[in-house]
Scaffold this active site. Sequence first.
Site, short mmCIF file in Angstrom:
data_model
loop_
_atom_site.label_atom_id
_atom_site.label_comp_id
_atom_site.label_asym_id
_atom_site.label_seq_id
_atom_site.Cartn_x
_atom_site.Cartn_y
_atom_site.Cartn_z
N SER A 207 0.84 -1.20 0.00
CA SER A 207 0.00 0.00 0.00
C SER A 207 0.87 1.23 0.00
O SER A 207 2.09 1.16 0.08
CB SER A 207 -0.89 0.01 1.24
OG SER A 207 -0.15 0.48 2.35
N LYS A 208 0.21 2.38 -0.05
CA LYS A 208 0.97 3.63 -0.10
C LYS A 208 1.79 3.83 1.17
O LYS A 208 2.75 4.58 1.17
CB LYS A 208 0.03 4.81 -0.35
CG LYS A 208 -1.03 4.98 0.71
CD LYS A 208 -1.89 6.18 0.40
CE LYS A 208 -2.79 6.48 1.59
NZ LYS A 208 -4.16 6.72 1.29
N ARG A 209 1.42 3.16 2.24
CA ARG A 209 2.23 3.27 3.46
C ARG A 209 3.61 2.62 3.29
O ARG A 209 4.54 2.91 4.03
CB ARG A 209 1.51 2.62 4.65
CG ARG A 209 0.40 3.47 5.23
CD ARG A 209 -0.21 2.79 6.45
NE ARG A 209 -0.74 1.47 6.13
CZ ARG A 209 -1.91 1.25 5.56
NH1 ARG A 209 -2.69 2.27 5.27
NH2 ARG A 209 -2.33 0.03 5.29
#
Length: 438
Positions: A207-209
Amino acid sequence: MTVRTRFAPSPTGHVHIGNMRAAIFNWLFARHHGGRFLLRVEDTDRERSTPEACRTLLEAMAWLGMEPDEPPMYQSSRRQAHRAVAERLVAMGHAHREDKGSTGRGECIVFSMPREDIVFDDVVKGRLVKAAADLQDFVIVRSDGTPVFHLANVLDDIEMGVTHIIRGDDHVENTFRHIALFRALGAQVPRYAHLPMIVNAQGKPYSKRDGDAYVGQFRDRGILPDALFNYLALLGWSPGDGREVMTREEMVERFTLERVQSSPAQFDLTKLLWMNGEHMRRLPVEQRLAGHMADLERHGLRPSKGELRRVLDVMQDRIKVFSDTAGQTRYFFDEDYPFDEAAVRKRLRKPGVPERMAELGRRWAAAPAFDAATLERILKETAAEDGRPPADLIHATRVAVSGTSAGPGLFAMLEVLGRERVTARIERALRRWVGGGG
Ligand code: GLU
């Protein structure tokens, strides 16, 4: 049968690499079979699917060189058709109206699942079965009249004549419902290929994390479209001959769904950067120089083409993205290069080193020739005189002339910098960081 594949994203303003990977697989499969690659924009969520979000999507596809072969279908324009088919399903006895609200205000349309197991052979995952007992009827048109995802998705695939559905394996559960809808409508069920999830180093969905996750972020970072395309194509697929760096043509030629793995594919930024470096090296030389030059100019540096070439020769393959050019080479073109103070403390201020450095600087200044071999010989002699490992002087010189402790081979780098600059820089660094200079 002509293969027809489609990419069916729901635009959100960002294009996640997982989605783009699905687009790439659809594109490669269609091209491999001489078929058609289509785009359907599933823009029924009015809040997220803004015109801006759609533009971002089309831009990302164009940037990666994946134009659809027919004009895109916009799902939001098909509401009437979706409702009409839902009515037909009611008329045929495959669906019924139901009042789900306690107030009796809203009637929705519910699809009746068949009372038998649903089985399909996924090209990637093999045979998948859902028992009749686990199949539940589901809403296809909400009480406010909006068709749900399953209905719209299947009807549009029928309308577009899609033969192969290649998508993320988060859709496997939906597929049982979709197959029932295809059958109820008397349509040919397409072949399914569900792609493995893209995961991070911990095996969790990427994910973007975890870092850059959107196509635009990779573009902004300076990744080449061909490199991102190539890298994403290998997230779950491999050509089987060990090849990794490939052109589009080579991928098209080798692509088969049978070689798609079912286990999760790990996203690895280091590998993507490596691949970008490989694609950079394969660019025509003029294009490569222009890419490096553009980054230098962005950072206020304007070497001649000849100077840049000499520096790139020395840097070899150390620069993996054009956007790192200025950061990694500034000291070649600018006397005002930054110093890494930890490196200064550790390398330049090491006891006994400044005095030897100063002596070395004087000997280099008077060297018969300023080439890598001569410079290396003089450094070794100077180090040996006081029984010091040459590494002490090698590290210290590097920090003095480049400000950092990492970079290309020292002696080749000194040769490119030239006698005057090397001499002046050593003197200046000693004055500034040690004081005096031995
Ligand atoms: N809009 C859905 C998605 O992006 C479509 C999935 C599909 O059928 O390909 O997940």
